[in-house]
Design an enzyme around this catalytic site. Structure first.
Site, PDB file in Angstrom:
ATOM      1  N   ALA A 265      12.975  11.003 -45.004  1.00 27.93           N
ATOM      2  CA  ALA A 265      14.139  10.156 -44.687  1.00 27.93           C
ATOM      3  C   ALA A 265      15.107  10.824 -43.710  1.00 27.93           C
ATOM      4  CB  ALA A 265      14.913   9.699 -45.910  1.00 27.93           C
ATOM      5  N   ASP A 266      15.564  12.034 -44.002  1.00 28.94           N
ATOM      6  CA  ASP A 266      16.615  12.638 -43.179  1.00 28.94           C
ATOM      7  C   ASP A 266      16.216  12.722 -41.700  1.00 28.94           C
ATOM      8  OD1 ASP A 266      18.584  13.004 -45.048  1.00 28.94           O
ATOM      9  OD2 ASP A 266      18.111  15.088 -45.466  1.00 28.94           O
ATOM     10  N   SER A 267      15.032  13.216 -41.456  1.00 31.12           N
ATOM     11  CA  SER A 267      14.624  13.442 -40.069  1.00 31.12           C
ATOM     12  C   SER A 267      14.372  12.122 -39.341  1.00 31.12           C
ATOM     13  CB  SER A 267      13.381  14.330 -40.041  1.00 31.12           C
ATOM     14  OG  SER A 267      12.414  13.830 -40.933  1.00 31.12           O
TER      15      SER A 267
END
Lengths: 401, 393
Positions: free
Chosen positions: A172-174
């Site tokens: 998710a973050d990347s």
């Protein structure tokens, strides 16, 4: 200590990062890989937790070093009014600012869009939040697996008929960072043509939903709420992950009847290629459980990598399910230069994951993640033109701690 | 004026990766001309789901989603006449997007090694599973295979049961969406540079590397030897009680990692006795399997009596990162998505009017607009090709 020009499409672009953890720093990493000068603003008093996880040396945290290569670090204490003044002076000489602090925090610091725009009218201001900058749920916060759950991904991952098991928790973050990076560069291009900057408000949850647009459309057009279906695929059968020797697994995807014929041939079971239960996609979908059982029985005794190579020779899309040992030693990733060597300030070599693309005129990428404040003198002296005495005073009063 | 309205893009792509890349540009106003094979059309027209359930080249919801704001031109590239027409089209465009197998571009006259001689201002982006020089044992790949070569596959889901197969991730095309997004950002960066240099560029995007780079925080320390490298299914995981729990009306996800989360949870649950048996900093410093199991057992008992959105709202106000596990229906009803206008109503001549997901970034000066639905096969052939050879519907 002037920063030399590294080339690349974004050479000459200056980015200020007011970010924490992974998603925000990932934006800076991508912009740095494309040639931008990326300044991470940090402070000993509010360190990014990724500088401290699992280590006593804040300059040697492996996770931080993986996500922050090729950046510059400058120390400015944003809790001090003079720190904010210095930061605004820096932003006045920058092109892009990226922030992913907690909801509302950047405004409370006096660094909201209007405040930055007042000193730099054409700034590109990228604000990242779980739910975006404003709205009825914008106050809510979460970590990567929360983004995936809220965005609709987790409910799609699971074994048939079982509760959802979700993506790997690292997802998710990347991806969120990549969506923000794209928007930032589009804004840069727009500014180049018109002179107009803008506010870019990016939602982590929506960046997840964007990865499953077609599944969402099945609901909006047909009213179908999709759920986990193991490894199945409406247009391919077999399409799955099958056991091999030594607790390894192989992924096999059969997109056409011809590929099925090739796979059936490789399995070497008399009559299988002619078996009407599997002759067409419709037949294979109708008898998919039986098909998967036959395949799993066959793959179970094979070495995953050798079997994938054998199937590739028959033009069957197959690949070992690579574990961490396989990924780290993947000869293709080394040969491609995806894993590449950079150097820190002291000249020590370090391997990083580089960009996942090759470009005709790429930027030079050769620097490891910065030590805290490694580029204070460059930023305060060369960019902001502060005298040595002024810099010393700021250091002594803790403004540049 | 939209951000990219001065650019023309020729989309030769036949799959999700290239079409998603083209869509990201088209939704910012780029003029994206999609080349499709006469009769057959794009490969994505042959993937469901189909509006109304009926398989038809004009009814694919996948195609409808991926091709908003584009033009469709049918052109047969298998013969010299079509390729000559392609060469003329290339004079008029700024960008080409392709996602065919390695070698295909050269076969239609766009060799990555030499195209710049004929079209020096062209930005050419190729999206493939493993880049332009794949190893011999990885010439054939679908998204599932790339997902498993990237490391995500083996480690999905978190806390895997080692006797069950690893899972493919959300939907069918996560790998291609990721590849398309990465390509779009490379293309706009190349255009930014071209404004000054006047030069085009070749961009070679490898989907395996895109996916692997998405886990840089975990893989980086493994590459340098700072973190253990093991063949465990849980090698990417963090421990702790976080996870998905059943609620009365679906599922919720809760993340717990800090003393603040723990204290918030205590308030949320009304200071239950069992929490007093665990030290306040256990999540950070003394996370044992027994404590995780105990916490999960109590969370299970509590959440099965709760509605997911109510529990989430109460938890969030106390600093506990508890969220709903949303499905498509939940997203359409989300007040936050409605506030941000994430869904756009689009009218398609065959599929009718429906809500389409848009983009995760709100732009104050150059917002994204869906102005036209995905084109019918060959709808714009005459506009672009007139009587040029090779163009037929």
């Amino acid at each position: 200590m002037s920063q030399r020009l590294r080339g690349g499409p974004l050479q000459g672009v200056r980015v200020v990062e007011l970010t924490k953890v992974w998603a925000g720093p990932y934006v800076g990493k991508q912009l740095a890989f494309l040639g931008a000068e990326v300044l991470r603003v940090e402070s000993l008093g509010s360190l990014d937790v990724t500088r401290t996880y699992g280590v006593s040396d804040i300059n040697n945290a492996p996770g931080f070093r993986a996500v922050n290569p090729q950046k510059l670090s400058v120390q400015i204490d944003m809790k001090k009014p003079e720190g904010i003044e210095i930061l605004l002076a820096l932003l006045a000489k920058s092109d892009i600012v990226v922030e992913n602090l907690r909801p509302g925090a950047i405004d409370r610091l006096g660094l909201g869009y209007e405040a930055v725009k007042a000193v730099k009218p054409d700034i590109i201001y990228v604000s990242m939040g779980m739910y975006g900058n404003e709205g009825p749920l914008a106050y809510q916060t979460g970590y990567a697996p929360c983004f995936a759950a809220l965005g609709g991904l987790s409910s799609l991952v699971g074994y048939e008929g079982q509760p959802p098991s979700g993506m790997n928790m690292r997802y998710a973050d990347s991806t969120f960072g990549t969506a923000a990076t794209y928007a930032a560069i589009v804004a840069l291009l727009h500014r180049q043509k018109t002179g107009v900057g803008q506010f870019v408000d990016v939602s982590a949850v929506e960046s997840m939903t964007s990865m499953i647009g077609d599944s969402i459309m099945d609901y909006t057009l047909n009213g179908v709420v999709r759920e986990g279906d193991g490894n199945r695929h409406a247009e391919m059968a077999p399409h799955g992950v099958f056991p091999c020797a030594e607790s390894e697994w192989i992924s096999i995807a059969v997109p056409t009847d011809a590929v099925w014929q090739a796979l059936a041939g490789a399995m070497g079971q008399p009559g299988l290629a002619q078996d009407s239960r599997f002759a067409t996609l419709a037949a294979r979908k109708a008898n998919e459980s039986e098909l998967e059982r036959l395949l799993a029985d066959w793959t179970a005794s094979h070495d995953a990598r050798e079997l994938a190579a054998t199937l590739q020779q028959q033009c069957v899309p197959a690949a070992k399910s690579q574990n961490a040992v396989d990924i780290v030693s993947d000869p293709h990733l080394w040969a491609q230069g995806f894993y590449r060597e950079v150097h820190d300030q002291a000249g020590r070599a370090r391997t990083i994951l580089g960009p996942p693309w090759r470009m005709t005129r790429a930027a030079v990428i050769d620097a490891a993640a910065p030590r805290l404040g490694e580029h204070n003198a460059y930023v305060f002296g060369e960019i902001l033109g502060l005298t040595a005495e002024e810099q010393q005073r700021l250091a002594e009063t803790g403004v540049t701690r | 004026m939209s951000a990219l309205s001065s650019y023309k893009v020729l989309e030769l792509a036949d799959g999700v990766a290239g079409e998603y890349c083209g869509k990201l540009l088209a939704d910012f106003g780029a003029e994206v001309i999609k080349i499709e094979a006469p009769g057959r059309g794009s490969g994505t027209r042959h993937f469901g789901p189909y509006g109304g359930g009926q398989a038809d080249v004009e009814r694919s919801a996948l195609f409808a989603f991926l091709n908003t704001n584009k033009r469709s031109v049918t052109l047969d590239l298998s013969g010299p006449a079509g390729r000559a027409t392609l060469a003329k089209l290339l004079e008029r465009v700024d960008v080409v997007i392709d996602d065919h197998a390695v070698g295909w571009l050269a076969s239609v006259g766009l060799d990555p090694a030499t195209f710049a001689q004929a079209w020096p201002r062209l930005v050419l982006c190729s999206i493939t599973p493993y880049g332009q020089t794949p190893a011999e044992d990885r010439l054939h790949a679908e998204d599932l295979n790339v997902f498993h070569m990237s490391g995500w596959g083996f480690h999905t889901p978190t806390a895997a049961d080692g006797t069950l197969p690893p899972l493919k991730g959300a939907g069918r095309f996560l790998v291609s969406y990721e590849g398309g997004l990465e390509s779009a950002l490379c293309i706009v960066a190349a255009l930014y540079e071209r404004e000054r240099s006047g030069q085009g560029e070749f961009i070679d995007v490898a989907k395996q590397e895109v996916l692997a780079s998405r886990v840089d925080y975990v893989l980086g320390p493994m590459i340098t030897g700072d973190a253990d490298v093991t063949p465990s299914r849980t090698a990417f995981d963090l421990g702790g009680p976080a996870g998905i729990f059943r609620c009365r009306d679906g599922y919720a996800y809760i993340w717990l990692s800090s003393p603040a989360h723990w204290e918030g949870l205590r308030k949320l649950l009304g200071n239950p006795e069992w929490m007093n048996d665990l030290p306040p900093h256990w999540l950070e410093r003394e996370c044992t399997p027994e404590r995780v199991a105990l916490t999960r057992r109590h969370l299970t008992d509590w959440l099965k009596t709760q509605n997911k959105d109510d529990a989430s709202a109460a938890a969030q106000k106390l600093g506990v990162t508890l969220v709903a596990v949303n499905n498509a229906g939940d997203l359409l009803r989300s007040p936050q998505f409605q506030f941000r206008g994430f869904f756009a109503e689009v009218r398609h001549p065959v599929l009718g009017t429906a809500q389409y997901p848009t983009v995760p970034y709100r732009m104050s000066a150059t917002p994204v607009h869906i102005t036209t639905a995905a084109p019918r096969l060959g709808e714009h052939t005459r506009d672009y090709l007139g009587t040029e050879p090779g163009g037929r519907s």
